[in-house]
Design a protein around this motif. Structure first.
Motif, PDB file in Angstrom:
ATOM      1  N   ASP A  71      -6.880   4.550  -0.443  1.00  0.00           N
ATOM      2  CA  ASP A  71      -6.104   3.966  -1.529  1.00  0.00           C
ATOM      3  C   ASP A  71      -5.605   2.605  -1.055  1.00  0.00           C
ATOM      4  OD1 ASP A  71      -4.171   3.169  -3.388  1.00  0.00           O
ATOM      5  OD2 ASP A  71      -3.569   5.230  -3.794  1.00  0.00           O
ATOM      6  N   PRO A  76       1.965   6.660  -5.664  1.00  0.00           N
ATOM      7  CA  PRO A  76       0.562   6.940  -6.007  1.00  0.00           C
ATOM      8  C   PRO A  76       0.313   6.788  -7.503  1.00  0.00           C
ATOM      9  CG  PRO A  76       1.681   8.925  -5.201  1.00  0.00           C
ATOM     10  CD  PRO A  76       2.661   7.801  -5.144  1.00  0.00           C
ATOM     11  N   PRO A 112       6.714   3.112   1.941  1.00  0.00           N
ATOM     12  CA  PRO A 112       6.330   4.109   0.934  1.00  0.00           C
ATOM     13  C   PRO A 112       5.716   3.394  -0.273  1.00  0.00           C
ATOM     14  CG  PRO A 112       8.617   4.371   1.590  1.00  0.00           C
ATOM     15  CD  PRO A 112       8.126   3.107   2.196  1.00  0.00           C
ATOM     16  N   PHE A 113       4.742   3.994  -0.880  1.00  0.00           N
ATOM     17  CA  PHE A 113       4.171   3.434  -2.103  1.00  0.00           C
ATOM     18  C   PHE A 113       4.028   4.538  -3.121  1.00  0.00           C
ATOM     19  CE2 PHE A 113       0.549   5.059   0.103  1.00  0.00           C
ATOM     20  CZ  PHE A 113      -0.355   5.443  -0.873  1.00  0.00           C
ATOM     21  N   TRP A 169       4.335  -0.860   7.150  1.00  0.00           N
ATOM     22  CA  TRP A 169       4.123   0.448   6.550  1.00  0.00           C
ATOM     23  C   TRP A 169       5.326   0.759   5.676  1.00  0.00           C
ATOM     24  CZ3 TRP A 169      -0.363   2.814   6.641  1.00  0.00           C
ATOM     25  CH2 TRP A 169      -1.259   2.519   7.666  1.00  0.00           C
ATOM     26  N   ARG A 186      -3.469   0.696  -2.059  1.00  0.00           N
ATOM     27  CA  ARG A 186      -2.015   0.506  -2.123  1.00  0.00           C
ATOM     28  C   ARG A 186      -1.328   0.945  -0.833  1.00  0.00           C
ATOM     29  NH1 ARG A 186      -0.961   3.856  -7.366  1.00  0.00           N
ATOM     30  NH2 ARG A 186      -2.551   5.060  -6.300  1.00  0.00           N
ATOM     31  N   SER A 187      -2.039   1.710   0.010  1.00  0.00           N
ATOM     32  CA  SER A 187      -1.442   2.157   1.271  1.00  0.00           C
ATOM     33  C   SER A 187      -1.674   1.169   2.410  1.00  0.00           C
ATOM     34  CB  SER A 187      -2.014   3.520   1.663  1.00  0.00           C
ATOM     35  OG  SER A 187      -3.395   3.391   1.981  1.00  0.00           O
ATOM     36  N   ASN A 188      -2.420   0.116   2.155  1.00  0.00           N
ATOM     37  CA  ASN A 188      -2.762  -0.858   3.189  1.00  0.00           C
ATOM     38  C   ASN A 188      -1.546  -1.719   3.539  1.00  0.00           C
ATOM     39  OD1 ASN A 188      -3.789  -2.894   4.800  1.00  0.00           O
ATOM     40  ND2 ASN A 188      -5.646  -3.133   3.589  1.00  0.00           N
TER      41      ASN A 188
END
Length: 142
Positions: A125, A142, A139-140, A137, A127-129
């Motif tokens: 995903d 989902p 939280p994002f 790092w 968006r986790s990059n």
């Protein structure tokens, strides 16, 4: 089937899960070289019921105090080591210390019973990059 070295470096490098049970601050040990208050280290718990990269293997390694228990082949192969007296893990004490084995197996079961199965780790995903978040790092959603 995995071939596992007993070196701590190898265990950490190849772990599906390296977990320090929560609730104990490690800051003093990290920042001031104080003795850690931790009594347990989960080197790995990798059972097929957890899915993901653990789907094809059942093994675990846990340290409680001076003793390390290694369970392989779904718990059918059991090794117990006193890592203070035997840091190279050459002397398997499992047969001579069945009560210690049982106690450490209970620790593994405690963690396994509260483990959450792996989610899809194969699909990336974007968006986790961290590059999308100022190389941090965060939280994002989902």
């Amino acid at each position: 089937s995995h071939s596992h070295s007993h070196s701590l470096e190898n265990q950490i490098t190849h772990a599906c899960l390296l977990y320090f049970p929560s609730g104990v601050s490690a800051w003093g040990a990290i920042a001031r070289n104080e003795t850690s208050h931790r009594t347990q280290i989960i080197h790995e718990i990798c059972f097929s019921q957890l899915g993901g990269s653990c789907a094809a293997s059942d093994w675990a390694a846990v340290r409680v105090g001076d003793f390390k228990l290694v369970l392989q082949k779904g718990g059918k192969q059991v090794s117990l080591f006193d890592v203070i007296q035997d840091p190279r893990e050459q002397n398997n004490l499992a047969a001579s210390m069945p009560e210690k084995v049982k106690a450490l197996q209970a620790v593994v079961q405690q963690y396994l019973s509260s483990a959450i199965p792996a989610v899809d780790r194969e699909t990336f995903d974007p968006r986790s990059n961290p590059a999308s978040h100022n190389n941090t790092w965060v939280p994002f959603q989902p």
